[in-house]
Design a protein around this motif. Structure first.
Motif, PDB file in Angstrom:
ATOM      1  N   ARG A   2       0.826  -1.206   0.000  1.00 31.57           N
ATOM      2  CA  ARG A   2       0.000   0.000   0.000  1.00 31.57           C
ATOM      3  C   ARG A   2       0.863   1.259   0.000  1.00 31.57           C
ATOM      4  NH1 ARG A   2      -4.689   0.224   4.358  1.00 31.57           N
ATOM      5  NH2 ARG A   2      -5.265  -1.612   3.116  1.00 31.57           N
ATOM      6  N   VAL A   3       1.993   1.193   0.725  1.00 31.96           N
ATOM      7  CA  VAL A   3       2.909   2.342   0.769  1.00 31.96           C
ATOM      8  C   VAL A   3       3.534   2.582  -0.598  1.00 31.96           C
ATOM      9  CG1 VAL A   3       5.034   3.225   1.796  1.00 31.96           C
ATOM     10  CG2 VAL A   3       3.386   1.979   3.217  1.00 31.96           C
ATOM     11  N   ILE A   4       3.904   1.488  -1.273  1.00 31.16           N
ATOM     12  CA  ILE A   4       4.514   1.625  -2.601  1.00 31.16           C
ATOM     13  C   ILE A   4       3.525   2.250  -3.580  1.00 31.16           C
ATOM     14  CG2 ILE A   4       5.445   0.327  -4.555  1.00 31.16           C
ATOM     15  CD1 ILE A   4       6.551  -1.696  -2.588  1.00 31.16           C
ATOM     16  N   LEU A   5       2.278   1.770  -3.547  1.00 29.04           N
ATOM     17  CA  LEU A   5       1.257   2.330  -4.437  1.00 29.04           C
ATOM     18  C   LEU A   5       1.017   3.806  -4.138  1.00 29.04           C
ATOM     19  CD1 LEU A   5      -1.371  -0.575  -4.594  1.00 29.04           C
ATOM     20  CD2 LEU A   5       0.222   0.152  -6.374  1.00 29.04           C
ATOM     21  N   ALA A   6       1.012   4.157  -2.853  1.00 29.63           N
ATOM     22  CA  ALA A   6       0.814   5.562  -2.473  1.00 29.63           C
ATOM     23  C   ALA A   6       1.964   6.423  -2.997  1.00 29.63           C
ATOM     24  CB  ALA A   6       0.704   5.673  -0.957  1.00 29.63           C
ATOM     25  N   ASN A   7       3.180   5.886  -2.936  1.00 30.32           N
ATOM     26  CA  ASN A   7       4.330   6.632  -3.455  1.00 30.32           C
ATOM     27  C   ASN A   7       4.237   6.816  -4.970  1.00 30.32           C
ATOM     28  OD1 ASN A   7       5.536   6.867  -0.936  1.00 30.32           O
ATOM     29  ND2 ASN A   7       6.637   4.930  -1.146  1.00 30.32           N
ATOM     30  N   ILE A   8       3.826   5.744  -5.664  1.00 25.93           N
ATOM     31  CA  ILE A   8       3.686   5.833  -7.120  1.00 25.93           C
ATOM     32  C   ILE A   8       2.628   6.871  -7.489  1.00 25.93           C
ATOM     33  CG2 ILE A   8       2.956   4.576  -9.188  1.00 25.93           C
ATOM     34  CD1 ILE A   8       4.160   2.052  -7.954  1.00 25.93           C
ATOM     35  N   VAL A   9       1.513   6.854  -6.770  1.00 28.12           N
ATOM     36  CA  VAL A   9       0.432   7.817  -7.051  1.00 28.12           C
ATOM     37  C   VAL A   9       0.901   9.244  -6.782  1.00 28.12           C
ATOM     38  CG1 VAL A   9      -1.852   8.591  -6.314  1.00 28.12           C
ATOM     39  CG2 VAL A   9      -1.418   6.157  -6.658  1.00 28.12           C
ATOM     40  N   ALA A  10       1.670   9.434  -5.698  1.00 31.26           N
ATOM     41  CA  ALA A  10       2.171  10.774  -5.362  1.00 31.26           C
ATOM     42  C   ALA A  10       3.111  11.292  -6.461  1.00 31.26           C
ATOM     43  CB  ALA A  10       2.880  10.737  -4.014  1.00 31.26           C
ATOM     44  N   ILE A  11       4.025  10.433  -6.919  1.00 31.30           N
ATOM     45  CA  ILE A  11       4.942  10.822  -8.000  1.00 31.30           C
ATOM     46  C   ILE A  11       4.158  11.093  -9.281  1.00 31.30           C
ATOM     47  CG2 ILE A  11       6.836  10.041  -9.481  1.00 31.30           C
ATOM     48  CD1 ILE A  11       7.804  10.646  -6.740  1.00 31.30           C
ATOM     49  N   TYR A  12       3.179  10.244  -9.559  1.00 39.10           N
ATOM     50  CA  TYR A  12       2.345  10.396 -10.759  1.00 39.10           C
ATOM     51  C   TYR A  12       1.609  11.750 -10.746  1.00 39.10           C
ATOM     52  CZ  TYR A  12      -1.961   9.822 -13.473  1.00 39.10           C
ATOM     53  OH  TYR A  12      -3.019  10.018 -14.313  1.00 39.10           O
ATOM     54  N   GLN A  13       1.005  12.085  -9.623  1.00 32.79           N
ATOM     55  CA  GLN A  13       0.271  13.350  -9.533  1.00 32.79           C
ATOM     56  C   GLN A  13       1.197  14.548  -9.682  1.00 32.79           C
ATOM     57  OE1 GLN A  13      -1.666  12.797  -5.729  1.00 32.79           O
ATOM     58  NE2 GLN A  13      -3.538  12.006  -6.689  1.00 32.79           N
ATOM     59  N   ARG A  14       2.369  14.475  -9.068  1.00 32.43           N
ATOM     60  CA  ARG A  14       3.323  15.590  -9.170  1.00 32.43           C
ATOM     61  C   ARG A  14       3.798  15.768 -10.607  1.00 32.43           C
ATOM     62  NH1 ARG A  14       9.529  15.835  -7.299  1.00 32.43           N
ATOM     63  NH2 ARG A  14       9.602  14.735  -9.261  1.00 32.43           N
ATOM     64  N   GLU A  15       4.094  14.639 -11.269  1.00 30.08           N
ATOM     65  CA  GLU A  15       4.587  14.709 -12.646  1.00 30.08           C
ATOM     66  C   GLU A  15       3.499  15.215 -13.590  1.00 30.08           C
ATOM     67  OE1 GLU A  15       7.808  13.862 -12.835  1.00 30.08           O
ATOM     68  OE2 GLU A  15       7.781  14.770 -14.824  1.00 30.08           O
ATOM     69  N   LEU A  16       2.287  14.690 -13.423  1.00 29.33           N
ATOM     70  CA  LEU A  16       1.194  15.106 -14.308  1.00 29.33           C
ATOM     71  C   LEU A  16       0.888  16.593 -14.135  1.00 29.33           C
ATOM     72  CD1 LEU A  16      -0.907  14.228 -16.370  1.00 29.33           C
ATOM     73  CD2 LEU A  16      -2.432  13.626 -14.475  1.00 29.33           C
ATOM     74  N   GLN A  17       0.911  17.051 -12.889  1.00 29.34           N
ATOM     75  CA  GLN A  17       0.656  18.465 -12.622  1.00 29.34           C
ATOM     76  C   GLN A  17       1.714  19.345 -13.270  1.00 29.34           C
ATOM     77  OE1 GLN A  17       0.721  19.495  -8.467  1.00 29.34           O
ATOM     78  NE2 GLN A  17      -0.515  21.331  -8.765  1.00 29.34           N
ATOM     79  N   SER A  18       2.960  18.867 -13.275  1.00 27.46           N
ATOM     80  CA  SER A  18       4.039  19.677 -13.859  1.00 27.46           C
ATOM     81  C   SER A  18       3.819  19.891 -15.360  1.00 27.46           C
ATOM     82  CB  SER A  18       5.396  18.999 -13.618  1.00 27.46           C
ATOM     83  OG  SER A  18       5.524  17.821 -14.392  1.00 27.46           O
ATOM     84  N   TYR A  19       3.202  18.921 -16.031  1.00 25.57           N
ATOM     85  CA  TYR A  19       2.936  19.080 -17.465  1.00 25.57           C
ATOM     86  C   TYR A  19       1.806  20.072 -17.707  1.00 25.57           C
ATOM     87  CZ  TYR A  19       6.102  15.389 -18.907  1.00 25.57           C
ATOM     88  OH  TYR A  19       7.237  14.659 -19.160  1.00 25.57           O
TER      89      TYR A  19
END
Length: 270
Positions: A2-19
């Motif tokens: 669950r922690v790994i998935l939360a980290n992936i989602v956090a990175i995903y949201q940050r990256e998508l927002q940057s675009y």
């Protein structure tokens, strides 16, 4: 897990927002829409477009007094148009992937990523999902335009042909972006990362020429690496399992190499 998935989602949201806040990303999207729109008009309505060719074929058949097999306009349109979008994507995908890790190097945050509790592959996967989602959002208006045209076709085209072609475009885009992400992890120069990605993808796109020149089993094995060959199969509505496996292999290879590249960076700094 669950922690790994939360980290992936956090990175995903940050990256998508940057675009979505990047003027460069909007510039790339605007150029893509402009050229894709020109292709759309040329393929469908141009003097040498599908509709003009179909009308000319019917006229020639009437003049010669012999039945001429009609052109499957929606199928031919989708096949040619998606082929054009695939070629166009080769130019914009390196621009989208070039800053995935080069900006981290410039800002010095790659050291934080390399030494953080988040695994390198989780960071790479989150970044890849972010840029792939942005690429899909660029394709969405084009897909809507295609659906408007295809909805008016009679007889209607099989939905599977359209699904197969667009899924192939997304999978090919994922492979190109993943390899581009790895190359961006090797340098702090965004321009160099884009150029290396474009050169690599162009090589994989036209590797069929080398395979045909070599021939034999070796040539056949090299030809299987071709992006164009497998993308064309998806566009024709007849995707093969081998094509899907190849695209997924490029995606996994890019993630693996990126994680190893960041790990190597961490050891160099320790």
């Amino acid at each position: 897990m669950r922690v790994i998935l939360a980290n992936i989602v956090a990175i995903y949201q940050r990256e998508l927002q940057s675009y979505f806040v990047s003027p460069l990303a909007y510039g790339v999207a605007s150029i893509f829409w402009l050229i894709a729109g020109i292709f759309f008009v040329a393929v469908l309505l141009g003097p040498a477009g599908i509709i003009a060719q179909s009308a000319m074929r019917d006229m020639q058949g009437q003049q010669m007094g012999i039945p001429v097999p009609p052109i499957d306009v929606p199928y031919e349109f989708l096949k040619i148009y998606l082929g054009s979008l695939g070629s166009l994507s080769l130019f914009i995908l390196p621009i989208l992937s070039m800053s995935l890790y080069t900006e981290e190097r410039k800002r010095g945050t790659i050291e934080l990523l390399a030494t953080s509790p988040i695994t390198n592959w989780a960071v790479a996967l989150g970044k890849l999902l972010g840029v792939l989602t942005f690429f899909a959002s660029i394709l969405a208006p084009i897909l809507l335009l295609e659906l408007i045209v295809l909805a008016a076709s009679n007889p209607p085209i099989s939905p599977w042909v359209a699904v197969s072609g667009h899924l192939g475009l997304l999978l090919m885009g994922g492979g190109v972006l993943s390899l581009g992400m790895f190359l961006s992890s090797l340098t702090a120069s965004t321009v160099l990362a884009a150029m290396m990605t474009f050169a690599l993808n162009l090589s994989l796109w036209i590797i069929d020429l080398l395979a045909n020149a070599i021939g034999g089993d070796v040539g056949q094995a090299i030809g299987h690496l071709s992006l164009l060959k497998h993308y064309e199969a998806a566009v024709r509505g007849v995707p093969e399992t081998g094509s899907v496996i190849l695209f997924l292999s490029y995606i996994l290879l890019g993630i693996f190499l990126t994680a190893q590249s960041v790990e190597t960076f961490r050891f160099q700094r320790s």
